[in-house]
Design a protein around this motif. Structure first.
Motif, short mmCIF file in Angstrom:
data_model
loop_
_atom_site.label_atom_id
_atom_site.label_comp_id
_atom_site.label_asym_id
_atom_site.label_seq_id
_atom_site.Cartn_x
_atom_site.Cartn_y
_atom_site.Cartn_z
N ASN A 192 -5.52 -7.94 -11.04
CA ASN A 192 -4.38 -7.67 -11.91
C ASN A 192 -4.36 -8.71 -13.02
O ASN A 192 -5.25 -9.56 -13.10
CB ASN A 192 -3.09 -7.69 -11.07
N VAL A 242 -9.11 -6.27 -2.92
CA VAL A 242 -7.85 -6.79 -3.48
C VAL A 242 -7.64 -6.12 -4.83
O VAL A 242 -8.60 -5.61 -5.42
CB VAL A 242 -7.87 -8.33 -3.63
N GLN A 243 -6.42 -6.10 -5.31
CA GLN A 243 -6.13 -5.46 -6.60
C GLN A 243 -6.23 -6.49 -7.72
O GLN A 243 -5.35 -7.33 -7.87
CB GLN A 243 -4.73 -4.84 -6.61
N ARG A 267 2.26 0.18 -9.88
CA ARG A 267 1.73 -1.08 -9.37
C ARG A 267 1.01 -1.91 -10.44
O ARG A 267 0.37 -2.91 -10.12
CB ARG A 267 0.81 -0.81 -8.17
N PRO A 308 -6.39 1.88 -4.02
CA PRO A 308 -6.14 2.31 -5.39
C PRO A 308 -5.82 3.80 -5.49
O PRO A 308 -6.37 4.61 -4.75
CB PRO A 308 -7.46 2.01 -6.10
N LYS A 340 -6.14 -4.01 3.01
CA LYS A 340 -6.96 -3.86 1.81
C LYS A 340 -6.17 -3.05 0.77
O LYS A 340 -5.31 -2.25 1.13
CB LYS A 340 -8.25 -3.09 2.14
N TYR A 341 -6.51 -3.26 -0.48
CA TYR A 341 -5.91 -2.51 -1.59
C TYR A 341 -6.34 -1.04 -1.51
O TYR A 341 -7.50 -0.74 -1.22
CB TYR A 341 -6.36 -3.17 -2.89
N TYR A 350 -0.72 -6.02 0.74
CA TYR A 350 -2.06 -6.40 0.31
C TYR A 350 -1.94 -7.46 -0.80
O TYR A 350 -0.85 -7.71 -1.31
CB TYR A 350 -2.87 -5.18 -0.15
N THR A 405 0.85 -1.19 0.00
CA THR A 405 0.00 0.00 0.00
C THR A 405 0.89 1.24 0.00
O THR A 405 2.11 1.14 0.15
CB THR A 405 -0.90 0.04 1.26
N SER A 444 -2.68 -9.07 -4.58
CA SER A 444 -2.95 -8.72 -5.97
C SER A 444 -3.06 -10.01 -6.78
O SER A 444 -2.05 -10.56 -7.23
CB SER A 444 -1.81 -7.83 -6.50
#
Length: 229
Positions: free
Chosen positions: A161, A158-159, A178, A118, A115-116, A80, A74, A82
């Motif tokens: 990807n 979550v990210q 990222r 953004p 947590k992600y 976090y 983060t 991904s």
């Protein structure tokens, strides 16, 4: 012993209940069946087994559609998740793809990861990438509006990807720290668009049922607001 345990869980929760996915994913990630070389490897295996159960174990998505789970940082240096997706995630169907995010997030929360968070550029990249994929590669079954995409990106814990899958670069928001590639990522677009954006109502029902059975899932209340949008 995993197959036997799944049969026990089916007797407890019912066949094909999402609760079986989360419980078996948790037990694998806690290394109850075998030891892994790292916690991340255990979480990866647990996520795939939960994902395989919800997709009946008959498609390639849990092996090839979910390519890996990486740990990223983060803005203030906390870790976090991904998860990386690729084209074969399509075989899971929208519900399976979307629910795989819930499985991964359940393990994230269980093991105390962040947590992600953004950035504005990452959110705008998502909007741009969905439009580029939909207009230049192939039509998504469901194309979320800009407002929907922005809302989801701000809230998914979550990210999402993915690996580069196309020869075309995104038309804007390149060279982000990222996001490893400037090329369009089909796995990302399918999981976000045909997955969560399209199947949010069903995922919300799953989560309500899981909470009723005592599973700790605290990061998905935003779906109610999303459905209003």
């Amino acid at each position: 012993g995993i197959a036997e345990r799944i049969i026990e869980l089916e007797k407890e929760f019912g066949k094909l209940d999402p609760a079986v996915c989360l419980q078996i994913a948790e037990e694998v990630a806690k290394q109850k069946f075998c030891q892994f070389s790292s916690l991340l490897q255990a979480i990866d295996a647990g996520s795939r087994i939960g994902f395989a159960y919800i997709t009946l174990g008959v498609v390639s998505s849990p092996i090839e559609g979910l390519t890996e789970i990486k740990i990223a940082k983060t803005k203030d240096g906390k870790e976090y998740f991904s998860p990386y997706y690729s084209g074969p995630v399509r075989s899971a169907g929208g519900t399976g793809a979307a629910f795989s995010l819930v499985i991964i997030d359940y393990l994230r929360e269980l093991f105390g990861f962040e947590k992600y968070d953004p950035t504005e550029e990452e959110i705008k990249r998502a909007v741009t990438e969905l439009v580029d994929y939909h207009e230049k590669i192939t039509n998504l079954q469901y194309m979320p509006t800009e407002e929907e995409t922005i809302f989801l990106m701000r809230n998914i814990p979550v990210q999402i990807n993915g690996e580069a899958s196309e020869k075309l670069e995104v038309s804007n928001y390149k060279n982000l720290e990222r996001i490893e590639t400037n090329f369009i990522r089909s796995g990302f677009c399918l999981t976000l668009g045909e997955g969560l954006a399209q199947k949010a109502a069903k995922i919300k029902r799953y989560i309500s049922s899981l909470k009723g059975k005592g599973f700790k899932i605290s990061s998905w209340d935003f779906l109610e607001e999303y459905l209003k949008i």
